[in-house]
Enzyme design. Structure first.
Site, PDB file in Angstrom:
ATOM      1  N   GLU A   1     -15.478   1.618 -14.148  1.00 41.72           N
ATOM      2  CA  GLU A   1     -15.212   1.525 -15.591  1.00 41.72           C
ATOM      3  C   GLU A   1     -15.417   2.877 -16.275  1.00 41.72           C
ATOM      4  O   GLU A   1     -16.198   3.700 -15.847  1.00 41.72           O
ATOM      5  CB  GLU A   1     -16.106   0.454 -16.230  1.00 41.72           C
ATOM      6  CG  GLU A   1     -17.587   0.736 -16.244  1.00 41.72           C
ATOM      7  CD  GLU A   1     -18.303   0.340 -14.959  1.00 41.72           C
ATOM      8  OE1 GLU A   1     -17.651   0.226 -13.901  1.00 41.72           O
ATOM      9  OE2 GLU A   1     -19.539   0.186 -14.997  1.00 41.72           O
ATOM     10  N   LYS A   2     -14.686   3.036 -17.419  1.00 41.39           N
ATOM     11  CA  LYS A   2     -14.791   4.262 -18.217  1.00 41.39           C
ATOM     12  C   LYS A   2     -15.798   4.039 -19.344  1.00 41.39           C
ATOM     13  O   LYS A   2     -16.195   2.918 -19.633  1.00 41.39           O
ATOM     14  CB  LYS A   2     -13.432   4.598 -18.823  1.00 41.39           C
ATOM     15  CG  LYS A   2     -12.278   4.528 -17.865  1.00 41.39           C
ATOM     16  CD  LYS A   2     -12.154   5.847 -17.113  1.00 41.39           C
ATOM     17  CE  LYS A   2     -11.067   5.813 -16.074  1.00 41.39           C
ATOM     18  NZ  LYS A   2      -9.800   5.372 -16.587  1.00 41.39           N
TER      19      LYS A   2
ATOM     20  N   CYS B   1      -7.887  15.635 -16.857  1.00 42.60           N
ATOM     21  CA  CYS B   1      -8.774  16.249 -15.852  1.00 42.60           C
ATOM     22  C   CYS B   1      -8.126  17.463 -15.182  1.00 42.60           C
ATOM     23  O   CYS B   1      -8.764  18.150 -14.399  1.00 42.60           O
ATOM     24  CB  CYS B   1      -9.189  15.232 -14.797  1.00 42.60           C
ATOM     25  SG  CYS B   1     -10.351  14.017 -15.413  1.00 42.60           S
TER      26      CYS B   1
ATOM     27  N   GLY C   1     -11.199   6.015 -11.122  1.00 45.58           N
ATOM     28  CA  GLY C   1     -12.196   5.287 -11.900  1.00 45.58           C
ATOM     29  C   GLY C   1     -12.804   6.218 -12.926  1.00 45.58           C
ATOM     30  O   GLY C   1     -12.259   7.296 -13.186  1.00 45.58           O
TER      31      GLY C   1
ATOM     32  N   ARG D   1     -14.032  17.586 -24.605  1.00 48.85           N
ATOM     33  CA  ARG D   1     -12.593  17.603 -24.286  1.00 48.85           C
ATOM     34  C   ARG D   1     -11.835  16.919 -25.414  1.00 48.85           C
ATOM     35  O   ARG D   1     -12.195  15.816 -25.833  1.00 48.85           O
ATOM     36  CB  ARG D   1     -12.330  16.886 -22.968  1.00 48.85           C
ATOM     37  CG  ARG D   1     -10.842  16.741 -22.659  1.00 48.85           C
ATOM     38  CD  ARG D   1     -10.599  16.032 -21.357  1.00 48.85           C
ATOM     39  NE  ARG D   1     -11.022  16.823 -20.221  1.00 48.85           N
ATOM     40  CZ  ARG D   1     -11.406  16.304 -19.046  1.00 48.85           C
ATOM     41  NH1 ARG D   1     -11.436  15.006 -18.872  1.00 48.85           N
ATOM     42  NH2 ARG D   1     -11.763  17.097 -18.066  1.00 48.85           N
TER      43      ARG D   1
ATOM     44  N   LYS E   1      -4.033  15.787  -9.223  1.00 51.88           N
ATOM     45  CA  LYS E   1      -3.079  15.531 -10.309  1.00 51.88           C
ATOM     46  C   LYS E   1      -2.242  16.788 -10.595  1.00 51.88           C
ATOM     47  O   LYS E   1      -1.030  16.708 -10.801  1.00 51.88           O
ATOM     48  CB  LYS E   1      -3.823  15.112 -11.586  1.00 51.88           C
ATOM     49  CG  LYS E   1      -4.457  13.723 -11.524  1.00 51.88           C
ATOM     50  CD  LYS E   1      -3.405  12.629 -11.616  1.00 51.88           C
ATOM     51  CE  LYS E   1      -4.019  11.251 -11.818  1.00 51.88           C
ATOM     52  NZ  LYS E   1      -3.041  10.180 -11.558  1.00 51.88           N
TER      53      LYS E   1
ATOM     54  N   ASP F   1       0.857  -1.183   0.000  1.00 53.23           N
ATOM     55  CA  ASP F   1       0.000   0.000   0.000  1.00 53.23           C
ATOM     56  C   ASP F   1       0.895   1.236   0.000  1.00 53.23           C
ATOM     57  O   ASP F   1       1.544   1.540   1.004  1.00 53.23           O
ATOM     58  CB  ASP F   1      -0.908  -0.018   1.240  1.00 53.23           C
ATOM     59  CG  ASP F   1      -1.900   1.133   1.228  1.00 53.23           C
ATOM     60  OD1 ASP F   1      -1.657   2.134   0.511  1.00 53.23           O
ATOM     61  OD2 ASP F   1      -2.913   1.044   1.942  1.00 53.23           O
TER      62      ASP F   1
ATOM     63  N   TYR G   1     -10.096  14.953  -8.132  1.00 48.14           N
ATOM     64  CA  TYR G   1      -9.129  14.188  -8.937  1.00 48.14           C
ATOM     65  C   TYR G   1      -8.203  15.094  -9.759  1.00 48.14           C
ATOM     66  O   TYR G   1      -6.981  14.911  -9.782  1.00 48.14           O
ATOM     67  CB  TYR G   1      -9.911  13.244  -9.849  1.00 48.14           C
ATOM     68  CG  TYR G   1      -9.091  12.377 -10.758  1.00 48.14           C
ATOM     69  CD1 TYR G   1      -8.264  11.380 -10.261  1.00 48.14           C
ATOM     70  CD2 TYR G   1      -9.165  12.537 -12.149  1.00 48.14           C
ATOM     71  CE1 TYR G   1      -7.522  10.569 -11.121  1.00 48.14           C
ATOM     72  CE2 TYR G   1      -8.435  11.735 -13.011  1.00 48.14           C
ATOM     73  CZ  TYR G   1      -7.614  10.751 -12.489  1.00 48.14           C
ATOM     74  OH  TYR G   1      -6.880   9.960 -13.338  1.00 48.14           O
TER      75      TYR G   1
ATOM     76  N   ARG H   1     -15.438  13.515 -26.444  1.00 47.84           N
ATOM     77  CA  ARG H   1     -14.120  13.152 -25.893  1.00 47.84           C
ATOM     78  C   ARG H   1     -13.244  12.639 -27.034  1.00 47.84           C
ATOM     79  O   ARG H   1     -13.733  12.337 -28.124  1.00 47.84           O
ATOM     80  CB  ARG H   1     -14.259  11.999 -24.858  1.00 47.84           C
ATOM     81  CG  ARG H   1     -15.058  12.307 -23.613  1.00 47.84           C
ATOM     82  CD  ARG H   1     -14.351  13.295 -22.704  1.00 47.84           C
ATOM     83  NE  ARG H   1     -15.101  13.457 -21.451  1.00 47.84           N
ATOM     84  CZ  ARG H   1     -16.124  14.289 -21.277  1.00 47.84           C
ATOM     85  NH1 ARG H   1     -16.551  15.051 -22.271  1.00 47.84           N
ATOM     86  NH2 ARG H   1     -16.722  14.380 -20.100  1.00 47.84           N
TER      87      ARG H   1
HETATM   88  P1  NAD Z   1      -6.326   1.472 -12.593  1.00 48.61           P
HETATM   89  O1  NAD Z   1      -7.303   1.820 -11.514  1.00 48.61           O
HETATM   90  O2  NAD Z   1      -6.610   0.286 -13.425  1.00 48.61           O
HETATM   91  O3  NAD Z   1      -4.859   1.338 -11.993  1.00 48.61           O
HETATM   92  C1  NAD Z   1      -4.434   2.028 -10.844  1.00 48.61           C
HETATM   93  C2  NAD Z   1      -3.823   1.019  -9.914  1.00 48.61           C
HETATM   94  O4  NAD Z   1      -3.356   1.701  -8.732  1.00 48.61           O
HETATM   95  C3  NAD Z   1      -4.845  -0.027  -9.437  1.00 48.61           C
HETATM   96  O5  NAD Z   1      -4.423  -1.340  -9.754  1.00 48.61           O
HETATM   97  C4  NAD Z   1      -4.907   0.174  -7.928  1.00 48.61           C
HETATM   98  O6  NAD Z   1      -5.078  -1.012  -7.180  1.00 48.61           O
HETATM   99  C5  NAD Z   1      -3.555   0.817  -7.657  1.00 48.61           C
HETATM  100  N1  NAD Z   1      -3.572   1.474  -6.351  1.00 48.61           N
HETATM  101  C6  NAD Z   1      -4.596   2.195  -5.815  1.00 48.61           C
HETATM  102  N2  NAD Z   1      -4.295   2.554  -4.559  1.00 48.61           N
HETATM  103  C7  NAD Z   1      -3.058   2.049  -4.295  1.00 48.61           C
HETATM  104  C8  NAD Z   1      -2.220   2.094  -3.152  1.00 48.61           C
HETATM  105  N3  NAD Z   1      -2.612   2.710  -2.027  1.00 48.61           N
HETATM  106  N4  NAD Z   1      -1.020   1.480  -3.223  1.00 48.61           N
HETATM  107  C9  NAD Z   1      -0.626   0.829  -4.353  1.00 48.61           C
HETATM  108  N5  NAD Z   1      -1.393   0.760  -5.466  1.00 48.61           N
HETATM  109  C10 NAD Z   1      -2.596   1.379  -5.433  1.00 48.61           C
HETATM  110  O7  NAD Z   1      -6.199   2.790 -13.508  1.00 48.61           O
HETATM  111  P2  NAD Z   1      -5.458   2.992 -14.893  1.00 48.61           P
HETATM  112  O8  NAD Z   1      -6.487   3.327 -15.880  1.00 48.61           O
HETATM  113  O9  NAD Z   1      -4.521   1.890 -15.151  1.00 48.61           O
HETATM  114  O10 NAD Z   1      -4.661   4.349 -14.576  1.00 48.61           O
HETATM  115  C11 NAD Z   1      -3.273   4.374 -14.299  1.00 48.61           C
HETATM  116  C12 NAD Z   1      -2.859   5.835 -14.043  1.00 48.61           C
HETATM  117  O11 NAD Z   1      -3.188   6.638 -15.176  1.00 48.61           O
HETATM  118  C13 NAD Z   1      -3.539   6.465 -12.841  1.00 48.61           C
HETATM  119  O12 NAD Z   1      -2.620   7.314 -12.173  1.00 48.61           O
HETATM  120  C14 NAD Z   1      -4.625   7.306 -13.468  1.00 48.61           C
HETATM  121  O13 NAD Z   1      -4.998   8.389 -12.644  1.00 48.61           O
HETATM  122  C15 NAD Z   1      -3.968   7.746 -14.754  1.00 48.61           C
HETATM  123  N6  NAD Z   1      -4.949   8.086 -15.790  1.00 48.61           N
HETATM  124  C16 NAD Z   1      -5.657   7.110 -16.430  1.00 48.61           C
HETATM  125  C17 NAD Z   1      -6.568   7.458 -17.433  1.00 48.61           C
HETATM  126  C18 NAD Z   1      -7.336   6.423 -18.198  1.00 48.61           C
HETATM  127  O14 NAD Z   1      -8.050   6.788 -19.136  1.00 48.61           O
HETATM  128  N7  NAD Z   1      -7.263   5.143 -17.854  1.00 48.61           N
HETATM  129  C19 NAD Z   1      -6.777   8.800 -17.742  1.00 48.61           C
HETATM  130  C20 NAD Z   1      -6.050   9.769 -17.066  1.00 48.61           C
HETATM  131  C21 NAD Z   1      -5.136   9.408 -16.103  1.00 48.61           C
END
Ligand code: NAD
Length: 348
Positions: free
Chosen positions: A191-192, A120, A78, A284, A153, A53, A149, A220
């Site tokens: 989910e997105k 975002c 999410g 966006r 960031k 964690d 969020y 988007r």
């Molecule tokens: P995801 O939720 O699938 O992956 C994030 C991972 O972080 C998860 O597996 C979760 O368990 C882990 N996590 C959460 N809390 C934690 C903790 N306390 N310690 C260790 N791990 C922890 O999301 P993703 O889509 O793979 O996104 C990855 C990154 O990209 C994130 O930082 C997200 O904000 C950023 N992001 C994603 C998108 C997108 O469209 N998917 C868009 C903008 C930004």
């Protein structure tokens, strides 16, 4: 073999992190993945995977031992339904994760640290219309980021800059614009939109109605996962320290997205609009001018092709988990194109 000895991917149990681990391992890197959970849909190929964690500083120090480069993706996040509902939790968890992770990287003398930010961070006042002007990196200021969020960031983006300027930690910052693809969350509330629409269309019969959040006219741009990990790697290897968009600049409405998925599925789908549901900003899009300048590259995968692979994977998951009968799935033969470099697609 790359010079780098050991690369850490935080959030390696998540959607992008899992794909990135596969990409880096395929390129010959030694990879340590860290997350609070294992990847949901297939085993990791990371050489080491530790359940830690990262809100806790002592765990960040453990994760960082011997590491040369960090791709920092871990975040509590999410889709729009999640980020508009759990602002306090998101800001608390991600601020702790981010500050503890970068400080542990500094202490351990990490050479490069890449932070995954988000579109975002862009101000609401620039995203009020569906035919929105694509967002350039400098448009993030004057700031009016997405509540919770987006602010968290933006704050970490600035923290990366200060760590680079004051402590000499080489930082990279990417702003993702709606990444989608197979092996991502497709139900349960995080989910997105592309995954949610693929699920709803897969579960619908020909001629059925599906629920769409908002009036469907919100717009988007979407970026396929293989392009995402390629862009991440190119940015890490570059010498560009400022925030950089990573997305496509093809603007589509949610209505168009539904229509594309319905065509892929070979189903006639009607839309029922739920105006009470969160829909985020009105429009966006990503301005990719700087992305092209800095990386000499931009995402390649056409939306139709990426959605076809994603739809096929979600449909096969629904069948595998017993939520969809094979026969009920419309009997549509969805051809999956050859897997682009750096990704694996679970066979349907
Ligand atoms: P995801 O939720 O699938 O992956 C994030 C991972 O972080 C998860 O597996 C979760 O368990 C882990 N996590 C959460 N809390 C934690 C903790 N306390 N310690 C260790 N791990 C922890 O999301 P993703 O889509 O793979 O996104 C990855 C990154 O990209 C994130 O930082 C997200 O904000 C950023 N992001 C994603 C998108 C997108 O469209 N998917 C868009 C903008 C930004």
């Amino acid at each position: 073999m790359p010079d780098t000895k050991l690369v850490l991917v935080t959030g390696a149990g998540g959607f992008i992190g899992h794909h990135l681990v596969k990409y880096l391992v395929a390129r010959g890197y030694r990879v340590r993945g860290v997350d609070i959970k294992y990847p949901e849909f297939e085993p990791t190929v990371a050489h080491e995977f530790e359940l830690l964690d990262l809100r806790r500083f002592d765990n960040c120090l453990i994760a960082m031992r011997g590491v040369d480069e960090v791709y920092h993706l871990a975040a509590n996040m999410g889709g729009i339904g999640f980020i508009e509902t759990y602002k306090g939790e998101i800001v608390r968890d991600n601020t702790m994760i981010n500050i503890n992770t970068i400080e542990a990287a500094r202490i351990h003398g990490v050479k490069r640290f890449l932070f995954t930010s988000s579109a975002c961070v862009y101000p609401g006042y620039r995203q009020n219309t569906t035919d929105v002007t694509p967002l350039k990196e400098e448009d993030a200021y004057p700031a009016d980021a997405e509540d919770g969020y987006g602010w968290e960031k933006l704050y970490m983006e600035r923290t990366c800059r200060h760590y680079r300027e004051d402590f000499g930690l080489e930082t990279r910052v990417v702003r993702f614009h709606n990444i989608y693809g197979p092996l991502g969350t497709y139900d349960g509330g995080r989910e997105k939109s592309p995954a949610a629409i693929c699920r709803k269309v897969a579960l619908a019969n020909d001629g059925d109605e599906i629920e769409v959040w908002g009036d469907g006219q919100q717009t988007r741009s979407y970026c396929y996962i293989d392009d995402c990990v390629e862009g991440l790697y190119r940015l890490m290897r570059s010498d560009y320290p400022h925030p950089l968009n990573l997305g496509t600049d093809r603007l589509v409405s949610i209505n168009e997205l539904v229509d594309i998925v319905a065509r892929i599925a070979g189903k006639r789908i009607r839309k029922r609009y739920d105006l009470t549901k969160p829909q985020g900003v009105r429009g966006r899009n990503s301005d990719n001018t700087r992305l092209r300048q800095v990386l000499g590259w931009e995402p390649q995968t056409p939306l139709e092709e990426g959605l076809r692979i994603t739809y096929q994977w979600i449909r096969s998951e629904l069948i595998r988990t017993g939520r969809l009968e094979s026969a009920q799935a419309g009997g549509v033969e969805v051809r999956v194109p050859p897997t682009p470099r750096g990704s694996q697609v679970v066979p349907g």
